[in-house]
Scaffold this active site. Sequence first.
Site, PDB file in Angstrom:
ATOM      1  N   ARG A 148     -14.569  48.021  27.146  1.00  0.00           N
ATOM      2  CA  ARG A 148     -13.600  47.349  26.281  1.00  0.00           C
ATOM      3  C   ARG A 148     -13.414  45.890  26.681  1.00  0.00           C
ATOM      4  O   ARG A 148     -12.524  45.197  26.167  1.00  0.00           O
ATOM      5  CB  ARG A 148     -12.254  48.095  26.321  1.00  0.00           C
ATOM      6  CG  ARG A 148     -11.335  47.795  25.135  1.00  0.00           C
ATOM      7  CD  ARG A 148     -10.162  48.760  25.073  1.00  0.00           C
ATOM      8  NE  ARG A 148      -9.347  48.719  26.278  1.00  0.00           N
ATOM      9  CZ  ARG A 148      -8.332  47.875  26.473  1.00  0.00           C
ATOM     10  NH1 ARG A 148      -8.013  46.996  25.551  1.00  0.00           N
ATOM     11  NH2 ARG A 148      -7.644  47.913  27.597  1.00  0.00           N
ATOM     12  N   LYS A 149     -14.250  45.391  27.572  1.00  0.00           N
ATOM     13  CA  LYS A 149     -14.164  43.996  28.020  1.00  0.00           C
ATOM     14  C   LYS A 149     -14.886  43.087  27.029  1.00  0.00           C
ATOM     15  O   LYS A 149     -15.908  42.479  27.331  1.00  0.00           O
ATOM     16  CB  LYS A 149     -14.749  43.852  29.426  1.00  0.00           C
ATOM     17  CG  LYS A 149     -13.999  44.645  30.489  1.00  0.00           C
ATOM     18  CD  LYS A 149     -14.668  44.516  31.851  1.00  0.00           C
ATOM     19  CE  LYS A 149     -13.939  45.348  32.902  1.00  0.00           C
ATOM     20  NZ  LYS A 149     -14.603  45.273  34.236  1.00  0.00           N
ATOM     21  N   THR A 150     -14.319  43.037  25.843  1.00  0.00           N
ATOM     22  CA  THR A 150     -14.924  42.258  24.760  1.00  0.00           C
ATOM     23  C   THR A 150     -14.207  40.929  24.589  1.00  0.00           C
ATOM     24  O   THR A 150     -13.125  40.709  25.134  1.00  0.00           O
ATOM     25  CB  THR A 150     -14.863  43.049  23.450  1.00  0.00           C
ATOM     26  OG1 THR A 150     -13.510  43.452  23.205  1.00  0.00           O
ATOM     27  CG2 THR A 150     -15.744  44.293  23.517  1.00  0.00           C
TER      28      THR A 150
END
Length: 299
Positions: A148-150
Amino acid sequence: RQFSMSSPAHADAFEDLLPPEWRSIVHAWLHEDTPAFDVGGFVVGNKPEVAHLYGKTSGMLCGVPFVNAVFDCCGCAVEWHMAEGTTIDAAQGKVHVATVRGPARKLLLGERTALNTLSRASGVATRAASAVANARAAGWNGAVAGTRKTTPGFRLVEKYALLVAGADTHRYDLSHMVMLKDNHIWSCGSITAAVHKARRAAGFSTKIEVEARTEEEALEAASAGADIVMLDNFDPIVLKEAAAHIKKAHPHVLIEASGGITVENLTQYASSDVDIISKSYHQGYDVLDFSLKIIPQAS
């Protein structure tokens, strides 16, 4: 048990996954780039032009629906000469990837936004596809997943690129799956308490994953009812031993390896007891270089 993702595919099917409002994101990009007068566009006017879109570095082509939408918003049409998910081989020079037609000012209005999106989507897809290829070459068929490190505001494109590459998106957002990390555990008091409270709210239809720093934490999470246990920042040898012990005690629980993983060392974490190997392919990736050039018309 292990599950595998399909190989890179033509993106038409993936475009159908995009939410109804996705084109509003494209409108926002264009508004950000041209919030007031477009003097350069005024200079060139509405003369009909043809432009070639060139791929100048090798890698996987990705981002086609977003480029189409950018130019569609600008009143231009794109004809692609390569399918999304195929590889651009620029070793011998630039490759003619697509042709764009429309009024000159509209071509230039969409140019930079389209190229920025295409270069970044292709960069994520290229990096993720390399990891998938390494895993498959080593005979491991589990899920090569993102995280989820977008980039804020760009998540849809980056997650889309993972799919085109044949990788797994992992959870899309906070509502997609429950992930209980160290801060959740410390604040709640224990792994067991956190899992039980999460299950009361999430119900049977949402999976719960717990981040574990030790084998003991992982076993507690599995015993408490976690569906997925993430072994975070483990040495590869220790991780595979822990995964084997957890699978023996809880065969139904999925095991995810994460932390310290690179495209190059991914296979060191692979085993028949590891179902998922995750990494942030949308952080620190190399972008592919594209350019758009109007073709001079014979007078």
